[in-house]
Design a protein around this motif. Structure first.
Motif, PDB file in Angstrom:
ATOM      1  N   ASN A 124       0.757  -1.292   0.101  1.00 31.78           N
ATOM      2  CA  ASN A 124       0.127   0.031  -0.209  1.00 31.78           C
ATOM      3  C   ASN A 124       0.685   1.291  -0.040  1.00 31.78           C
ATOM      4  OD1 ASN A 124      -2.274  -1.533  -0.060  1.00 31.78           O
ATOM      5  ND2 ASN A 124      -2.982  -1.409   2.280  1.00 31.78           N
ATOM      6  N   ASP A 125       1.762   1.176   0.624  1.00 31.80           N
ATOM      7  CA  ASP A 125       2.706   2.570   0.732  1.00 31.80           C
ATOM      8  C   ASP A 125       3.463   2.926  -0.686  1.00 31.80           C
ATOM      9  OD1 ASP A 125       4.322   0.263   1.293  1.00 31.80           O
ATOM     10  OD2 ASP A 125       5.884   1.416   2.096  1.00 31.80           O
ATOM     11  N   VAL A 126       3.598   1.900  -1.339  1.00 33.67           N
ATOM     12  CA  VAL A 126       4.316   2.013  -2.467  1.00 33.67           C
ATOM     13  C   VAL A 126       3.336   2.423  -3.521  1.00 33.67           C
ATOM     14  CG1 VAL A 126       5.589   0.877  -4.645  1.00 33.67           C
ATOM     15  CG2 VAL A 126       6.224   0.366  -2.072  1.00 33.67           C
ATOM     16  N   LEU A 127       1.979   1.853  -3.648  1.00 29.04           N
ATOM     17  CA  LEU A 127       0.964   2.380  -4.177  1.00 29.04           C
ATOM     18  C   LEU A 127       0.790   3.700  -4.181  1.00 29.04           C
ATOM     19  CD1 LEU A 127      -1.817  -0.677  -3.992  1.00 29.04           C
ATOM     20  CD2 LEU A 127      -0.733   0.095  -6.132  1.00 29.04           C
ATOM     21  N   CYS A 128       0.707   4.024  -3.014  1.00 26.87           N
ATOM     22  CA  CYS A 128       0.495   5.682  -2.508  1.00 26.87           C
ATOM     23  C   CYS A 128       1.469   6.414  -3.250  1.00 26.87           C
ATOM     24  CB  CYS A 128       0.287   5.961  -1.234  1.00 26.87           C
ATOM     25  SG  CYS A 128      -1.124   5.118  -0.193  1.00 26.87           S
ATOM     26  N   SER A 129       2.746   6.018  -3.119  1.00 27.23           N
ATOM     27  CA  SER A 129       3.901   6.563  -3.600  1.00 27.23           C
ATOM     28  C   SER A 129       3.709   6.634  -5.426  1.00 27.23           C
ATOM     29  CB  SER A 129       5.189   6.087  -3.247  1.00 27.23           C
ATOM     30  OG  SER A 129       5.405   6.135  -1.854  1.00 27.23           O
ATOM     31  N   LEU A 130       3.407   5.787  -5.808  1.00 29.94           N
ATOM     32  CA  LEU A 130       3.182   5.511  -7.377  1.00 29.94           C
ATOM     33  C   LEU A 130       2.240   6.653  -7.795  1.00 29.94           C
ATOM     34  CD1 LEU A 130       3.469   1.816  -8.289  1.00 29.94           C
ATOM     35  CD2 LEU A 130       4.718   3.603  -9.086  1.00 29.94           C
ATOM     36  N   ALA A 131       1.131   6.508  -6.881  1.00 22.69           N
ATOM     37  CA  ALA A 131      -0.052   7.451  -7.388  1.00 22.69           C
ATOM     38  C   ALA A 131       0.615   9.125  -7.245  1.00 22.69           C
ATOM     39  CB  ALA A 131      -1.193   7.166  -6.500  1.00 22.69           C
ATOM     40  N   ASP A 132       1.150   9.234  -6.316  1.00 18.41           N
ATOM     41  CA  ASP A 132       1.637  10.582  -5.993  1.00 18.41           C
ATOM     42  C   ASP A 132       2.694  10.965  -7.166  1.00 18.41           C
ATOM     43  OD1 ASP A 132       0.294  11.186  -3.648  1.00 18.41           O
ATOM     44  OD2 ASP A 132       2.016  10.494  -2.599  1.00 18.41           O
ATOM     45  N   PHE A 133       3.660  10.046  -7.526  1.00 13.77           N
ATOM     46  CA  PHE A 133       4.802  10.167  -8.459  1.00 13.77           C
ATOM     47  C   PHE A 133       4.154  10.409  -9.692  1.00 13.77           C
ATOM     48  CE2 PHE A 133       7.556   8.198 -11.936  1.00 13.77           C
ATOM     49  CZ  PHE A 133       8.742   8.962 -11.529  1.00 13.77           C
ATOM     50  N   TYR A 134       3.080   9.489 -10.392  1.00  7.00           N
ATOM     51  CA  TYR A 134       2.291   9.945 -11.494  1.00  7.00           C
ATOM     52  C   TYR A 134       1.208  10.847 -11.533  1.00  7.00           C
ATOM     53  CZ  TYR A 134       5.108   5.786 -13.491  1.00  7.00           C
ATOM     54  OH  TYR A 134       6.011   4.927 -13.982  1.00  7.00           O
ATOM     55  N   ASN A 135       0.779  11.340 -10.157  1.00 10.32           N
ATOM     56  CA  ASN A 135      -0.201  12.429 -10.281  1.00 10.32           C
ATOM     57  C   ASN A 135      -1.484  11.799 -10.562  1.00 10.32           C
ATOM     58  OD1 ASN A 135      -1.138  14.745  -9.163  1.00 10.32           O
ATOM     59  ND2 ASN A 135      -1.167  15.669 -11.103  1.00 10.32           N
ATOM     60  N   VAL A 136      -1.751  10.482 -10.091  1.00 12.77           N
ATOM     61  CA  VAL A 136      -3.005   9.815 -10.556  1.00 12.77           C
ATOM     62  C   VAL A 136      -3.639   9.462  -9.338  1.00 12.77           C
ATOM     63  CG1 VAL A 136      -2.138   9.231 -12.742  1.00 12.77           C
ATOM     64  CG2 VAL A 136      -2.051   7.691 -10.817  1.00 12.77           C
ATOM     65  N   SER A 137      -5.055   8.772  -9.621  1.00 16.04           N
ATOM     66  CA  SER A 137      -5.820   8.240  -8.349  1.00 16.04           C
ATOM     67  C   SER A 137      -5.422   6.935  -8.144  1.00 16.04           C
ATOM     68  CB  SER A 137      -7.276   8.483  -8.384  1.00 16.04           C
ATOM     69  OG  SER A 137      -7.768   7.742  -9.527  1.00 16.04           O
ATOM     70  N   LEU A 138      -5.618   6.560  -6.721  1.00 17.53           N
ATOM     71  CA  LEU A 138      -5.415   5.066  -6.500  1.00 17.53           C
ATOM     72  C   LEU A 138      -6.301   4.190  -7.219  1.00 17.53           C
ATOM     73  CD1 LEU A 138      -4.710   5.073  -2.867  1.00 17.53           C
ATOM     74  CD2 LEU A 138      -2.737   4.484  -4.557  1.00 17.53           C
TER      75      LEU A 138
END
Length: 71
Positions: free
Chosen positions: A42-56
């Protein structure tokens, strides 16, 4: 989900190494996420969403709307 993160990376002309560095994880670990050999924490998913500026929801394939959640 694995196709989404690979497509987003390729659309931005990024290497797996570049994304892995941005997430502070080994490239091999990121590669395993893209290929589906490992589940993404989950923490990496959140980081990916922030990195790409997209929703989970977009990352998880629950929506085709990539608009990120407004804080």
């Amino acid at each position: 989900m694995k196709l989404r993160i690979k497509d987003m990376r390729e659309d931005r002309d990024l290497s797996q190494e570049a994304v892995a560095q941005a997430l502070h994880i080994p490239r091999a670990t990121y590669c395993n996420y893209e290929t589906g050999r490992r589940n993404i924490p989950n923490d990496v998913l959140c980081s990916l969403a922030d990195f790409y500026n997209v929703s989970l929801d977009y990352l998880l394939g629950r929506s085709d709307d990539c608009t990120p959640f407004r804080k």
